[in-house]
Write a protein that holds these residues in place. Structure first.
Motif, PDB file in Angstrom:
ATOM      1  N   ALA A 176       0.823  -1.201   0.000  1.00  8.58           N
ATOM      2  CA  ALA A 176       0.000   0.000   0.000  1.00  8.58           C
ATOM      3  C   ALA A 176       0.860   1.255   0.000  1.00  8.58           C
ATOM      4  O   ALA A 176       2.055   1.225   0.205  1.00  8.58           O
ATOM      5  CB  ALA A 176      -0.919  -0.001   1.220  1.00  8.58           C
ATOM      6  N   GLY A 177       0.198   2.394  -0.259  1.00  8.31           N
ATOM      7  CA  GLY A 177       0.862   3.680  -0.110  1.00  8.31           C
ATOM      8  C   GLY A 177       1.402   4.256  -1.393  1.00  8.31           C
ATOM      9  O   GLY A 177       0.846   4.075  -2.480  1.00  8.31           O
ATOM     10  N   GLU A 178       2.523   4.953  -1.256  1.00  8.67           N
ATOM     11  CA  GLU A 178       3.101   5.707  -2.361  1.00  8.67           C
ATOM     12  C   GLU A 178       3.454   4.813  -3.547  1.00  8.67           C
ATOM     13  O   GLU A 178       3.331   5.218  -4.702  1.00  8.67           O
ATOM     14  CB  GLU A 178       4.352   6.439  -1.882  1.00  8.67           C
ATOM     15  CG  GLU A 178       5.017   7.304  -2.935  1.00  8.67           C
ATOM     16  CD  GLU A 178       6.260   7.979  -2.421  1.00  8.67           C
ATOM     17  OE1 GLU A 178       6.915   8.700  -3.205  1.00  8.67           O
ATOM     18  OE2 GLU A 178       6.603   7.778  -1.238  1.00  8.67           O
ATOM     19  N   LEU A 179       3.878   3.577  -3.281  1.00  9.09           N
ATOM     20  CA  LEU A 179       4.281   2.681  -4.363  1.00  9.09           C
ATOM     21  C   LEU A 179       3.106   2.384  -5.286  1.00  9.09           C
ATOM     22  O   LEU A 179       3.273   2.309  -6.508  1.00  9.09           O
ATOM     23  CB  LEU A 179       4.827   1.382  -3.769  1.00  9.09           C
ATOM     24  CG  LEU A 179       5.589   0.466  -4.732  1.00  9.09           C
ATOM     25  CD1 LEU A 179       6.814   1.177  -5.276  1.00  9.09           C
ATOM     26  CD2 LEU A 179       5.982  -0.822  -4.025  1.00  9.09           C
ATOM     27  N   VAL A 180       1.913   2.204  -4.732  1.00 10.10           N
ATOM     28  CA  VAL A 180       0.723   1.948  -5.543  1.00 10.10           C
ATOM     29  C   VAL A 180       0.437   3.130  -6.458  1.00 10.10           C
ATOM     30  O   VAL A 180       0.160   2.975  -7.649  1.00 10.10           O
ATOM     31  CB  VAL A 180      -0.492   1.658  -4.648  1.00 10.10           C
ATOM     32  CG1 VAL A 180      -1.768   1.594  -5.476  1.00 10.10           C
ATOM     33  CG2 VAL A 180      -0.293   0.352  -3.898  1.00 10.10           C
ATOM     34  N   GLN A 181       0.502   4.327  -5.901  1.00  9.68           N
ATOM     35  CA  GLN A 181       0.230   5.520  -6.695  1.00  9.68           C
ATOM     36  C   GLN A 181       1.256   5.685  -7.819  1.00  9.68           C
ATOM     37  O   GLN A 181       0.914   6.099  -8.923  1.00  9.68           O
ATOM     38  CB  GLN A 181       0.209   6.744  -5.791  1.00  9.68           C
ATOM     39  CG  GLN A 181      -0.970   6.748  -4.823  1.00  9.68           C
ATOM     40  CD  GLN A 181      -0.965   7.941  -3.908  1.00  9.68           C
ATOM     41  OE1 GLN A 181       0.070   8.328  -3.380  1.00  9.68           O
ATOM     42  NE2 GLN A 181      -2.131   8.534  -3.702  1.00  9.68           N
ATOM     43  N   LYS A 182       2.503   5.343  -7.537  1.00  9.09           N
ATOM     44  CA  LYS A 182       3.528   5.419  -8.575  1.00  9.09           C
ATOM     45  C   LYS A 182       3.234   4.440  -9.702  1.00  9.09           C
ATOM     46  O   LYS A 182       3.436   4.748 -10.879  1.00  9.09           O
ATOM     47  CB  LYS A 182       4.910   5.133  -7.977  1.00  9.09           C
ATOM     48  CG  LYS A 182       5.474   6.262  -7.147  1.00  9.09           C
ATOM     49  CD  LYS A 182       6.888   5.924  -6.679  1.00  9.09           C
ATOM     50  CE  LYS A 182       7.495   7.082  -5.903  1.00  9.09           C
ATOM     51  NZ  LYS A 182       8.876   6.769  -5.444  1.00  9.09           N
ATOM     52  N   PHE A 183       2.765   3.244  -9.340  1.00  4.62           N
ATOM     53  CA  PHE A 183       2.454   2.250 -10.366  1.00  4.62           C
ATOM     54  C   PHE A 183       1.306   2.720 -11.253  1.00  4.62           C
ATOM     55  O   PHE A 183       1.362   2.604 -12.481  1.00  4.62           O
ATOM     56  CB  PHE A 183       2.096   0.919  -9.704  1.00  4.62           C
ATOM     57  CG  PHE A 183       1.598  -0.106 -10.682  1.00  4.62           C
ATOM     58  CD1 PHE A 183       2.477  -0.782 -11.502  1.00  4.62           C
ATOM     59  CD2 PHE A 183       0.242  -0.386 -10.783  1.00  4.62           C
ATOM     60  CE1 PHE A 183       2.020  -1.725 -12.410  1.00  4.62           C
ATOM     61  CE2 PHE A 183      -0.224  -1.317 -11.688  1.00  4.62           C
ATOM     62  CZ  PHE A 183       0.675  -1.988 -12.504  1.00  4.62           C
ATOM     63  N   VAL A 184       0.256   3.244 -10.634  1.00 10.65           N
ATOM     64  CA  VAL A 184      -0.880   3.742 -11.413  1.00 10.65           C
ATOM     65  C   VAL A 184      -0.431   4.889 -12.315  1.00 10.65           C
ATOM     66  O   VAL A 184      -0.821   4.972 -13.482  1.00 10.65           O
ATOM     67  CB  VAL A 184      -2.021   4.193 -10.484  1.00 10.65           C
ATOM     68  CG1 VAL A 184      -3.152   4.817 -11.287  1.00 10.65           C
ATOM     69  CG2 VAL A 184      -2.547   3.000  -9.691  1.00 10.65           C
ATOM     70  N   GLN A 185       0.402   5.760 -11.786  1.00 11.48           N
ATOM     71  CA  GLN A 185       0.892   6.883 -12.579  1.00 11.48           C
ATOM     72  C   GLN A 185       1.729   6.396 -13.753  1.00 11.48           C
ATOM     73  O   GLN A 185       1.597   6.886 -14.882  1.00 11.48           O
ATOM     74  CB  GLN A 185       1.735   7.819 -11.700  1.00 11.48           C
ATOM     75  CG  GLN A 185       2.288   9.030 -12.439  1.00 11.48           C
ATOM     76  CD  GLN A 185       1.199  10.010 -12.824  1.00 11.48           C
ATOM     77  OE1 GLN A 185       0.534  10.573 -11.967  1.00 11.48           O
ATOM     78  NE2 GLN A 185       1.012  10.204 -14.115  1.00 11.48           N
ATOM     79  N   LYS A 186       2.585   5.409 -13.515  1.00 12.00           N
ATOM     80  CA  LYS A 186       3.428   4.869 -14.581  1.00 12.00           C
ATOM     81  C   LYS A 186       2.571   4.211 -15.664  1.00 12.00           C
ATOM     82  O   LYS A 186       2.792   4.412 -16.861  1.00 12.00           O
ATOM     83  CB  LYS A 186       4.415   3.849 -14.012  1.00 12.00           C
ATOM     84  CG  LYS A 186       5.418   3.298 -15.028  1.00 12.00           C
ATOM     85  CD  LYS A 186       6.371   2.325 -14.364  1.00 12.00           C
ATOM     86  CE  LYS A 186       7.398   1.806 -15.345  1.00 12.00           C
ATOM     87  NZ  LYS A 186       8.387   2.821 -15.725  1.00 12.00           N
ATOM     88  N   THR A 187       1.588   3.434 -15.218  1.00 11.24           N
ATOM     89  CA  THR A 187       0.699   2.786 -16.179  1.00 11.24           C
ATOM     90  C   THR A 187      -0.078   3.821 -16.981  1.00 11.24           C
ATOM     91  O   THR A 187      -0.235   3.705 -18.198  1.00 11.24           O
ATOM     92  CB  THR A 187      -0.277   1.853 -15.437  1.00 11.24           C
ATOM     93  OG1 THR A 187       0.460   0.941 -14.633  1.00 11.24           O
ATOM     94  CG2 THR A 187      -1.129   1.072 -16.426  1.00 11.24           C
ATOM     95  N   TYR A 188      -0.558   4.844 -16.299  1.00  9.49           N
ATOM     96  CA  TYR A 188      -1.292   5.914 -16.971  1.00  9.49           C
ATOM     97  C   TYR A 188      -0.420   6.624 -18.001  1.00  9.49           C
ATOM     98  O   TYR A 188      -0.855   6.892 -19.125  1.00  9.49           O
ATOM     99  CB  TYR A 188      -1.789   6.912 -15.917  1.00  9.49           C
ATOM    100  CG  TYR A 188      -2.288   8.217 -16.486  1.00  9.49           C
ATOM    101  CD1 TYR A 188      -3.397   8.248 -17.314  1.00  9.49           C
ATOM    102  CD2 TYR A 188      -1.652   9.417 -16.183  1.00  9.49           C
ATOM    103  CE1 TYR A 188      -3.864   9.444 -17.827  1.00  9.49           C
ATOM    104  CE2 TYR A 188      -2.100  10.611 -16.689  1.00  9.49           C
ATOM    105  CZ  TYR A 188      -3.212  10.621 -17.518  1.00  9.49           C
ATOM    106  OH  TYR A 188      -3.665  11.801 -18.025  1.00  9.49           O
TER     107      TYR A 188
END
Length: 440
Positions: A306-318
């Motif tokens: 959870a946390g910042e790593l999840v947001q980074k993954f979504v951002q990278k995928t986006y």
């Protein structure tokens, strides 16, 4: 050959044979070098072992174990391919990181023939590093030292020094790392060209063979090969092109674009001349291209990822999806958060909605991990005609959860966040990708 050169050569051969007797899995690595007298005290370019005869003799006279240890130190640099590095690497930090990594491996093998005095002196610093860096691979140490610069780098380097690295930075450099990326912000990557590339491939093969051989060696030696195995896993792990992976989920659709492959300019210009500004054949306005239209991104929101790593993954995928080569103007994207149960299902139909979602995204759940609810949810959406041609689902997770027993009708991939080089199993029908945290 002078007498000093002859004696130094005999010492190096004795060191090599001592290692070969104790570490049979190193046979290919130990036989790679051509022993070459030179001005460098002790160095290699991956093919030659350059040595200053006086340095070798003095080292042997002072401490026999140090000569064997230095030889093994140099060999492990090649096995872990430390010399094939990014041109923009901080050389001082990379040198230190590599030396600490190989000394840690040598210490873990517990060989009397390599038990030089520096081994005991290193323990305090190694114990301190293990509290924040695990395992002690060169790549992890380098990132650690970038964030936390050592107070006395020169003193540390002397404590872990075994060979000279000057030749590493004189090797021919290519334009891309081994994983296909050349971004200057990447961590140290492997780069080479020409003869250097051929030698790098040789060491890749040796390293891969060692990793296989160590399975039996580890059974015999217990934990003694642990540090070596971890370094081999780090350097031999398969790297994935995440962008290329996403393209596998592409579906065909029409886009308003002139198709030059289907357009005949001969008839077109003939019509303009014959009928005065009246083309004989209209240009084709539609071209069938591969774009991502329907897609599911599932996020494991258990506490471990959870946390910042999840947001980074979504951002990278986006960032990948929104490129003109990957995104339709109208999409049907579902972002599903799930721990042991579905926590959120957000539908995205445009880039504007995706932007708004990222700005307000919050992680929900933080419970256990179960992958099955996501697949059940997608099946329900398909039965409700929410998806017309769902091509794929990508699941971002640490890998430890319950998988569906039945293969879905669409491609499903699990992207693992690999921190300690764990290798979670997946069902035969699933696609597995492994990314480090710094690759997200």
């Amino acid at each position: 050959m002078t007498q000093a050169e002859t004696l130094a050569r005999e010492i190096l051969l004795l060191s090599r044979n001592t290692l070969l007797v104790n570490l049979r899995f190193l046979d290919a690595a130990l036989s790679q070098f051509a022993l070459t007298p030179a001005s460098q005290p002790f160095a290699t370019d991956g093919q030659n072992l350059y040595y200053d005869p006086r340095h070798v003799l003095l080292c042997y006279k002072e401490e026999k174990e140090a000569s064997v240890r230095n030889y093994l130190h140099l060999v492990f640099h090649c096995v872990f391919r430390h010399m094939y590095i990014h041109t923009l690497v901080d050389q001082a930090l990379w040198d230190l990181s590599c030396d600490i990594a190989v000394e840690e491996v040598i210490n873990s093998l517990l060989l009397p023939s390599t038990a030089a005095r520096r081994q005991e002196l290193q323990q305090t610093e190694l114990n301190r590093l293990r509290q924040t860096v695990n395992p002690l691979t060169a790549e992890k140490l380098y990132r650690h030292f970038q964030d936390h610069p050592p107070r006395n780098p020169g003193e540390l380097r002397r404590l872990f020094w075994g060979d000279d690295h000057t030749l590493w930075y004189q090797l021919p450099k290519g334009t891309a790392s081994a994983d296909g990326n050349s971004d200057e912000n990447d961590p140290p990557g492997e780069r080479s060209s020409g003869l250097s590339a051929a030698m790098e491939q040789t060491w890749k093969d040796i390293s891969a063979r060692m990793q296989m051989d160590l399975e039996n060696f580890s059974k015999l030696q217990g934990d003694r090969a642990g540090a070596l195995t971890q370094n081999l896993l780090a350097v031999n792990r398969e790297r994935y092109d995440y962008t290329a992976f996403l393209k596998k989920f592409a579906v065909r659709g029409e886009v308003m674009r002139l198709d030059p492959d289907e357009f005949d300019y001969v008839y077109y210009t003939y019509g303009l001349r014959l009928y005065q500004n009246m083309p004989l054949i209209e240009p084709l306005e539609y071209r069938e291209v591969k774009r991502i239209r329907e897609f599911v991104i599932a996020i494991d929101t258990s506490g471990s990822v959870a946390g910042e790593l999840v947001q980074k993954f979504v951002q990278k995928t986006y960032n990948m999806l929104k490129s003109t080569e990957s995104f339709f103007s109208k999409i049907n994207l579902h972002i599903i958060q799930c721990d042991a149960d579905i926590q959120e299902d957000v539908k995205i139909t445009s880039q504007e909605e995706f932007d708004a979602y990222l700005k307000t995204m919050t992680i929900k759940g933080l419970g256990g991990t179960d992958f099955r609810p996501v697949f059940a949810c997608v099946d329900e959406l398909r039965r409700g005609k929410e998806f017309q041609n769902l091509k794929g689902l990508i699941y971002f997770t640490d890998g430890y959860g319950s998988f569906p027993k039945k293969k879905p009708d669409y491609d499903a991939a699990f992207v693992f966040v690999e921190d300690e080089y764990n290798n979670p199993d997946v069902p035969p029908w699933a696609i597995k990708l492994v990314l480090q945290k710094d690759e997200i």
